[in-house]
Every structure is written in structure tokens, then in C-alpha cells.
Design an enzyme around this catalytic site. Sequence first.
Site, PDB file in Angstrom:
ATOM      1  N   GLN A 164       1.162  -1.092  -0.134  1.00 58.28           N
ATOM      2  CA  GLN A 164      -0.561  -0.069   0.051  1.00 58.28           C
ATOM      3  C   GLN A 164       0.941   1.390   0.020  1.00 58.28           C
ATOM      4  O   GLN A 164       0.353   2.558  -0.318  1.00 58.28           O
ATOM      5  CB  GLN A 164      -0.895   0.143   1.095  1.00 58.28           C
ATOM      6  CG  GLN A 164      -2.090   1.249   1.123  1.00 58.28           C
ATOM      7  CD  GLN A 164      -2.542   1.470   2.453  1.00 58.28           C
ATOM      8  OE1 GLN A 164      -3.942   0.510   1.941  1.00 58.28           O
ATOM      9  NE2 GLN A 164      -2.303   2.097   3.645  1.00 58.28           N
ATOM     10  N   GLU A 207      -3.872   9.007  -0.739  1.00 54.79           N
ATOM     11  CA  GLU A 207      -2.899  10.061  -0.029  1.00 54.79           C
ATOM     12  C   GLU A 207      -2.650  10.814  -0.656  1.00 54.79           C
ATOM     13  O   GLU A 207      -1.060  10.890  -0.077  1.00 54.79           O
ATOM     14  CB  GLU A 207      -2.122   8.288   1.151  1.00 54.79           C
ATOM     15  CG  GLU A 207      -4.091   8.226   2.563  1.00 54.79           C
ATOM     16  CD  GLU A 207      -2.847   7.508   3.072  1.00 54.79           C
ATOM     17  OE1 GLU A 207      -1.126   7.723   3.265  1.00 54.79           O
ATOM     18  OE2 GLU A 207      -3.465   6.276   3.714  1.00 54.79           O
ATOM     19  N   GLU A 287       4.947  -2.148   8.177  1.00 55.38           N
ATOM     20  CA  GLU A 287       4.194  -2.109   8.590  1.00 55.38           C
ATOM     21  C   GLU A 287       2.807  -2.707   8.005  1.00 55.38           C
ATOM     22  O   GLU A 287       2.784  -3.483   6.764  1.00 55.38           O
ATOM     23  CB  GLU A 287       3.383  -0.096   8.468  1.00 55.38           C
ATOM     24  CG  GLU A 287       1.054  -0.306   9.265  1.00 55.38           C
ATOM     25  CD  GLU A 287       1.056   1.244   8.898  1.00 55.38           C
ATOM     26  OE1 GLU A 287       2.042   2.318   8.902  1.00 55.38           O
ATOM     27  OE2 GLU A 287      -0.049   1.082   8.355  1.00 55.38           O
ATOM     28  N   LYS A 339      -4.688   5.524  15.337  1.00 55.79           N
ATOM     29  CA  LYS A 339      -5.418   6.401  14.701  1.00 55.79           C
ATOM     30  C   LYS A 339      -6.400   6.900  14.913  1.00 55.79           C
ATOM     31  O   LYS A 339      -7.305   5.727  15.761  1.00 55.79           O
ATOM     32  CB  LYS A 339      -5.940   5.316  13.036  1.00 55.79           C
ATOM     33  CG  LYS A 339      -5.055   5.064  12.363  1.00 55.79           C
ATOM     34  CD  LYS A 339      -5.496   3.728  11.540  1.00 55.79           C
ATOM     35  CE  LYS A 339      -4.307   3.979  10.155  1.00 55.79           C
ATOM     36  NZ  LYS A 339      -4.816   2.578   9.209  1.00 55.79           N
ATOM     37  N   LYS A 390       1.784   9.610  10.908  1.00 56.09           N
ATOM     38  CA  LYS A 390       2.282   9.459   9.024  1.00 56.09           C
ATOM     39  C   LYS A 390       1.281  10.319   8.256  1.00 56.09           C
ATOM     40  O   LYS A 390      -0.312  10.138   9.294  1.00 56.09           O
ATOM     41  CB  LYS A 390       2.000   7.339   9.050  1.00 56.09           C
ATOM     42  CG  LYS A 390       2.084   7.166   7.718  1.00 56.09           C
ATOM     43  CD  LYS A 390       1.529   5.819   7.794  1.00 56.09           C
ATOM     44  CE  LYS A 390       0.795   5.431   6.954  1.00 56.09           C
ATOM     45  NZ  LYS A 390       0.551   3.319   7.424  1.00 56.09           N
TER      46      LYS A 390
HETATM   47  P1  PGA Z   1      -6.404   3.811   5.653  1.00 55.00           P
HETATM   48  O1  PGA Z   1      -5.347   3.655   5.370  1.00 55.00           O
HETATM   49  O2  PGA Z   1      -6.941   4.807   6.644  1.00 55.00           O
HETATM   50  O3  PGA Z   1      -7.199   3.372   4.080  1.00 55.00           O
HETATM   51  O4  PGA Z   1      -7.023   2.877   6.410  1.00 55.00           O
HETATM   52  C1  PGA Z   1      -3.646   3.582   6.257  1.00 55.00           C
HETATM   53  C2  PGA Z   1      -3.611   3.315   6.743  1.00 55.00           C
HETATM   54  O5  PGA Z   1      -4.002   1.755   6.157  1.00 55.00           O
HETATM   55  O6  PGA Z   1      -2.543   3.151   7.273  1.00 55.00           O
HETATM   56 ZN    ZN Z   2      -1.360   1.052   7.532  1.00 58.68          ZN
END
Ligand code: PGA
Ligand code: ZN
Length: 428
Positions: A164, A207, A287, A339, A390
Site C-alpha cells: 500500500q 493519500e 507496517e 489512528k 504518517k
Molecule cells: P486507511 O489507510 O486509512 O485506508 O486505513 C492508512 C493505513 O493503512 O495506514
Molecule cells: Zn496501515
Amino acid sequence: MTLTIRRVQALEILDSRGRPTLAVTVELSDGTRATAKVPSGASTGRHEAVELRDGDPGWHEGQGVRRAVASVEQALGPAVEGLPAEEQATVDRRLVELDKTADKSFFGANAILGISCAVARAAAQANRLELWRYLAGGRSPRLPVPMINVISGGLHAGRAIEFQDFMVIPHGFSSLAEALEAAGRIRRLVRQRLEALGYRLTGIADEGGWGPRLERNEAAIEILADAIARAGFRPGEQIALAVDVAATHFFRDGRYQLISENLRLSGEAMIERMEQWCRRYPLVSIEDPLAEDEWRDWRQLTARLGQDTQIVGDDLFATNLERVARGIEEGLANAVLVKMNQIGTLTETFAVVERARQAGWRAVVSARSGETEDDFLADLAVASGAGQIKIGSLAGSERLAKYNRLLEIERFARLPFDPRASGLPLPG
Ligand code: PGA
Ligand code: ZN
């Protein structure tokens, strides 16, 4: 006189993907009003708190949040009215108790988080304090080192490749401003290189990273390492690399499905691949290299790589204190991604950072792929002392709002930029 919460209002707004999310406005007894806007993920983990959506096909294809707005105004808001605004833990506890579910699925973590953050911002404002300073309380604030997305794959880039995020960590600089300048240079060089190689870039991923349809996942990291060298840096020395594999999202039937490479890898093969990458590249942070419930493999990987590499659990921990505590006991990783909307309140978010610190783990405060122009995250990262942040790439106002806020804090709060304090295994 105690500052109390007088009124809570909510509004359905749109996030950086054009999908509905909430803005929550809190008014205090002294007339102070402040708003917070809620982020939203795409590569969400199974263990995250629930983001409530309406499911009404006639409104934003079911993605509306009008029910969450109603919950804020009719249930959650009235329940915190009259509470002391400066007692964040009390406010958050009331919200959690009212919801009653472990995953906040009754009222939705999106509704709850909006209130939690707006209350904090209003209280900071009423006290004429910068948000980061108010949030820090007795903690030691710290300017975080950023991990900055340059190439995207997975759910954020139409699954062009499967991994990702391919990121740079500009650590060998004496200020955040210089670190961002260097990262911007790498980002432009990567674009040039991709175009020279014949990839057509017509837009950016969720992103803000480039999302080329590469033949192999490893090509992304090769191109990044090459751009760092072209920029005149010795790879690793000033700019290190990080990846977010987000492996949960291509794990099916016990195998990691790398469609782009026509491969189906076992957990063991994924671990070997990560081991190789660590030997070949200045990769200091990995990660979600494995799926969220593959604990045995996580333990293996951390035992093999954790000495020299930061191993970050995102979907694995979902900013959930109990999961982080178990992860620490079982040695599943050595860092946690943080998060706010994975758990739903500020108090619980800070508790996770604190738990990580107690264990000698690192913490990375993170944005979501769906963001708003709210810059709360920057203040949260500074206040928590997490040491790392991040946000995504250097593109899109929803990302830049946070980078720019960090620049402002660096300049006016005179906090030093000290990437070594992040705990990252940096060279030299
Ligand atoms: P997401 O991606 O906000 O789509 O979950 C961010 C991440 O995986 O760190
Ligand atoms: Zn992640």
C-alpha cells in the site's frame, strides 16, 4: 468558574474522497465554539471501532452519515451537555458508556470521535492555549519525524500493485522544514523517473502518492532508493525507507495474493521477502507485513527482524488498548500505528501511546486515507510525544493542512526536530 459544554451540533460534510463524514461543533459555557472533522479509512481492519453509515442507497450510495449526525445532536451531545469541558476523560467515558458496545457500533465511532476532538479544541481555545500544549498536559511534547508516502498501491491506488505505501523518512536534517523540502525533491524525482520508464501518471492515489502499475512490488522500493541517490543523498544516511504492506487486504484463503506478480505467498514467504528487502534497502520501518489475525507469523517476523527494524501493527492492533497489551505480551511487533478513529475517543488514543511507551515500543500517529482539512492530527502527534507521524504524501490540502501545522509549531513553539528521539532504528 468551571467551563462546561453548552451545546453540541453536527453536520454532514465531505472528505478528501468526496465521501460523507462529520463535522462536530461544540459550544462552551463561555461562548467558545470549536469544530472538529472526522477522518475515514479505506483499508480498515476488522478490529476497528465501527464507523456508522446510513446504508440509504438514495444518499451517497449508502455512505451518508445523517444518522451519526442525528446521534450527536439528539443523544450523545445532550448526554455531555453540562459536563466540565476540561475533563476530557470524564467526557469520553460518558460517550463510551452511553454507546455500551465494545466496538462503538451503537452510535458510531465517527459520531463519538467528532465530539471528543471538538470538546478538546474548544477547551484549548477557551484557555487560550495552542491545542498541542493543552492536549500535552503533563506529557513531554515532541515534534514528530514524518514518514511520507511517495508511491501508493493497494486499495488506495486501484490495486495497481498490492503493497500500500512506499514512504521516505527524512531523518538526517536539522529541521522539519528541511526534511519536507528533501522529501518533496524525492517525490518529484520519482515522478520523473516513472515517466522516463514509460508509466503514465494521470492522477494521484488517495493519500497523494503516485500510483503506477508496476510489474512487481519491489520495483517501487527500487525506484525510491534510486531517487534518493539521484537527489545526492546516500540512501539510508539522511533519508530512510518505510513500507506499509497493509497485507490484510490481499490475504485470501491463507495466502497473500500478489496478482501483479502472479504469486500466492505463504506467511513464511512474506517474512522471507521482508528479510530480503531489509538486506537490500535502507528499510527501517515495516507496517502490517502480515494479515491482522496471523499472530504466529507476526511473532516469527518480529523475532527475526525486530532487532534492527521497526515493525508496526496497524490493522493488527487497531489502536485498541487490549490488543496492544496482548501484542506486547506476545512480542508480535515493536511499534503501534495510532489512528484516533480506529478507537473513537482521545482518551483511549492517548492510553495506547502511553502503553506503547511503557513497553519501550514506538508509536506512529497516523492520518486516514479519507481526510479533511482539519489539522488536529498534527497537534495530537506533538502532544502525545509519539515521535513519528504518517500523513500521506506532500499533496492535497487535507494532507498539507497537517504538514503546514507542524511547520507552524516548529517555527513558533520552537520545538526541536530530533528524529533520533523517535526510537526509529536509524543508521549512524
Ligand atoms: P486507511 O489507510 O486509512 O485506508 O486505513 C492508512 C493505513 O493503512 O495506514
Ligand atoms: Zn496501515
